[in-house]
Design a protein around this motif. Structure first.
Motif, short mmCIF file in Angstrom:
data_model
loop_
_atom_site.label_atom_id
_atom_site.label_comp_id
_atom_site.label_asym_id
_atom_site.label_seq_id
_atom_site.Cartn_x
_atom_site.Cartn_y
_atom_site.Cartn_z
N ILE A 53 46.82 34.94 38.48
CA ILE A 53 45.51 34.56 39.18
C ILE A 53 45.56 33.02 39.30
O ILE A 53 46.30 32.37 38.38
CB ILE A 53 44.29 35.08 38.63
CG1 ILE A 53 43.92 34.31 37.27
CG2 ILE A 53 44.29 36.43 38.50
CD1 ILE A 53 42.50 34.67 37.01
N SER B 274 53.53 35.01 43.68
CA SER B 274 52.63 34.75 42.81
C SER B 274 51.49 33.75 43.34
O SER B 274 51.68 32.91 43.66
CB SER B 274 53.36 33.92 41.32
OG SER B 274 52.30 33.70 40.63
N VAL B 275 50.08 34.40 43.04
CA VAL B 275 48.95 33.54 43.76
C VAL B 275 48.72 32.13 43.28
O VAL B 275 48.17 31.47 43.90
CB VAL B 275 47.64 34.40 43.77
CG1 VAL B 275 47.95 35.74 44.59
CG2 VAL B 275 47.06 34.62 42.33
N HIS C 96 48.43 44.18 47.72
CA HIS C 96 49.39 42.87 46.82
C HIS C 96 49.30 41.72 48.03
O HIS C 96 48.86 42.06 49.05
CB HIS C 96 50.42 43.57 46.63
CG HIS C 96 50.97 43.95 44.95
ND1 HIS C 96 50.00 43.38 44.08
CD2 HIS C 96 51.97 44.19 44.34
CE1 HIS C 96 50.56 43.58 43.02
NE2 HIS C 96 51.75 44.22 43.15
N SER D 128 42.37 32.03 44.14
CA SER D 128 42.58 33.61 44.29
C SER D 128 41.12 34.07 43.97
O SER D 128 41.03 35.24 43.90
CB SER D 128 43.68 34.05 43.46
OG SER D 128 43.40 33.96 42.14
N TYR E 141 46.87 41.46 41.31
CA TYR E 141 47.53 40.00 41.39
C TYR E 141 49.05 40.29 40.96
O TYR E 141 49.40 40.93 40.06
CB TYR E 141 46.77 39.29 40.58
CG TYR E 141 45.56 38.76 40.69
CD1 TYR E 141 45.26 37.75 41.78
CD2 TYR E 141 44.36 39.43 40.61
CE1 TYR E 141 44.15 37.24 42.49
CE2 TYR E 141 43.29 39.15 40.62
CZ TYR E 141 42.85 38.08 41.61
OH TYR E 141 41.57 37.86 42.14
#
Length: 148
Positions: A142, A103-104, A97, A146, A137
């Protein structure tokens, strides 16, 4: 009004995934496949979830965000270093992770790389020699940075 923006953001995410592209893979297995995964896992997933899987001869993937190690939040106790060792010793997978569970879609590529590297270092400190082979994710979110 926020529901409109949530809807629009989901639409952009789908479009972004179409731009980046993907390929289909034909499965040639002779039996069904199922995946058991534990995301941001509390100790109860190790104590109860892993035990149940092992009882039936199967294993799971436990996605670890290093910042959650030994954390207690809203009465929930998260995994500790010994839990990681127990899981790998019994054949479960430890998946990656972001370290801080960010949060990507909300971080730049450089920060995302740093988060993943920091999490990999955390795992290596606790499980020398382990190489994580899967990534979940956080929040299922995403972004274009990413998908490289």
């Amino acid at each position: 009004m926020s529901s409109f923006f949530d809807f629009a953001r989901r639409g952009v995410t789908v479009l972004a995934s179409e731009i980046v592209g993907f390929r289909n893979v034909v499965m040639r297995n002779k039996r069904a496949v199922i995946s058991f995964s534990f995301d941001d896992f509390p100790r109860s997933a190790v104590i109860n979830g892993a035990r149940i899987l092992e009882k039936y001869g199967v294993r799971g993937t436990f996605y670890a965000a290093g910042s959650m190690c030994k954390k207690v939040e809203d009465g929930m106790v998260y995994f500790g270093p010994s839990d990681l060792a127990t899981l790998t010793a019994t054949g479960h997978e430890i998946g990656c992770h972001t370290f801080s569970h960010v949060s990507v879609s909300k971080v730049a590529a450089k920060e995302l790389d740093s988060e993943i590297a920091r999490n990999a270092s955390f795992i290596t400190e606790n499980l020398p020699g382990l190489v994580m082979r899967s990534f979940a994710y956080p929040y299922g979110d995403i972004s274009l940075c990413s998908t490289r």
